[in-house]
Each structure stands twice: as C-alpha cells, then as structure tokens.
Enzyme design. Structure first.
Site, PDB file in Angstrom:
ATOM      1  N   LYS A  25      -1.480   3.986  -9.856  1.00 54.01           N
ATOM      2  CA  LYS A  25      -2.467   4.706 -10.411  1.00 54.01           C
ATOM      3  C   LYS A  25      -3.351   5.256  -9.570  1.00 54.01           C
ATOM      4  CE  LYS A  25      -5.490   0.596  -9.666  1.00 54.01           C
ATOM      5  NZ  LYS A  25      -6.007  -0.446 -10.149  1.00 54.01           N
TER       6      LYS A  25
ATOM      7  N   HIS B  87       7.701  -2.390   0.828  1.00 51.24           N
ATOM      8  CA  HIS B  87       7.928  -1.218   1.434  1.00 51.24           C
ATOM      9  C   HIS B  87       8.009  -0.923   2.795  1.00 51.24           C
ATOM     10  CE1 HIS B  87       7.253   0.539  -2.643  1.00 51.24           C
ATOM     11  NE2 HIS B  87       7.878   1.599  -2.221  1.00 51.24           N
TER      12      HIS B  87
END
Length: 184
Positions: free
Chosen positions: A103, A38
């Site tokens: 999560k 990223h």
C-alpha cells in the site's frame, strides 16, 4: 482504466498490457513476505545462493497475517506500507519476481525496476484486511517459519482485489491521481 480478471502466473505480454490505475481481480498462487524475510532473501542472493522458494515469475504480497480464529484459513491480512520494501524490491525484480503488492507510494528505484524487468507493483487497499482474508482459499508456510507472522507463506487466492500502482511503462498511479486533484 480497465478491469481484468487474471490467474497467476502473470504472462509477460499481460504485464506489458497493464496500465497504472487498472483494476485487477487476481486468482492463483501468491506469496506473503515482509521485511525480515526480504532481508534474508537478499543476503542469500548477494552470496549467490538459491532462495528457499523459487519466486521467479511470482507475486509477493507485503503482509503478515494475524492468527486465524477457529474455522478460518487465515487471519486478517493487511498490506504493509510498500515503501518499506523499496531497498529490496529492485533486486527481487531482477531475480525474476513479476509483481509485488503493498500500500502507498514507492520510490523511483521501484518505478525504474518495473520498467527494466517488465514487472508491476500493485496496491491493495489498507483497512480491508478482513475482506482480503476472505479471498484466501489456502495457505502454507514455505520458508523461514522461525519468523512467525513474517515467515514466507504460499497463498491461493480468488478474485483478490488490486490496483496497478506502477506499471512496466513508468506510469505511477499516485502521481496521476494527485495531478487530477491539483487541477480542481
């Protein structure tokens, strides 16, 4: 809460139909990418450069796989804490990513980006890494191979179990569930 069985890519109207708490069995192509990938992708976008993989309309799973054992397609893959990708997520949604998988809860900037760009943030259950890896039918490194387990990978998944954590309407599964328990 509704259960859906859906194949990627996600249609715009389907994304608007999803609500926080809905269960999704996802099939089709998704991409694995974590922090290091990223960081590189955002640097490229900030320079006005193309990404090494066209992720417009795609879903990114925040995970890095363990090495596969002989005969396995992929090793165990557990979702990474999604909050770690929050600095990158709004820019990725703006670029055209339609879903992310991680999560745990996320920040308000992600919730706002989901609404602004008609996107969704899914939750995969931590601790199910062996089960999740069994839902992978194919895998291929497609960019940043030098990052090892953090390289961008293309995955073909079948009935990959997810929950809608943040929908395109500003709903937040974590806030909803906490509120239920406060009423007890």
């Amino acid at each position: 809460m509704t259960q859906y069985r859906v194949t990627t890519p996600l249609a715009e109207d389907f994304i608007r139909q999803l609500k926080a708490g809905d269960e999704v069995l996802l099939s089709g192509a998704i991409y694995l990418a974590r922090d290091a990938a990223h960081k590189r992708m955002i640097a490229r976008l900030e320079l006005g450069e193309q990404l090494p993989v066209d992720l417009k309309g795609q879903i990114i799973f925040y995970a890095g796989p363990c090495p596969p054992k002989p005969g396995q397609i992929i090793g165990p893959i557990a979702p990474t804490t999604a909050f770690r990708m929050d600095p990158y997520a709004p820019a990725m949604y703006e670029y055209g990513v339609k879903g992310t998988i991680g999560k745990g809860p996320r920040g308000d900037t992600v919730k706002e980006a989901c609404m602004l760009y008609n996107a969704v943030s899914f939750a995969a259950i931590g601790g199910l890494s062996a089960v999740l890896s069994q839902k992978v039918r194919a895998v291929e490194i497609v960019a940043y191979e030098d990052l090892g387990p953090e390289a961008i990978r293309w995955l073909l998944v079948e009935d990959f179990p997810l929950l809608v954590a943040y929908d395109a309407h500003g709903n937040d599964l974590y806030e909803q569930e906490i509120a239920k328990y406060r009423q007890l």
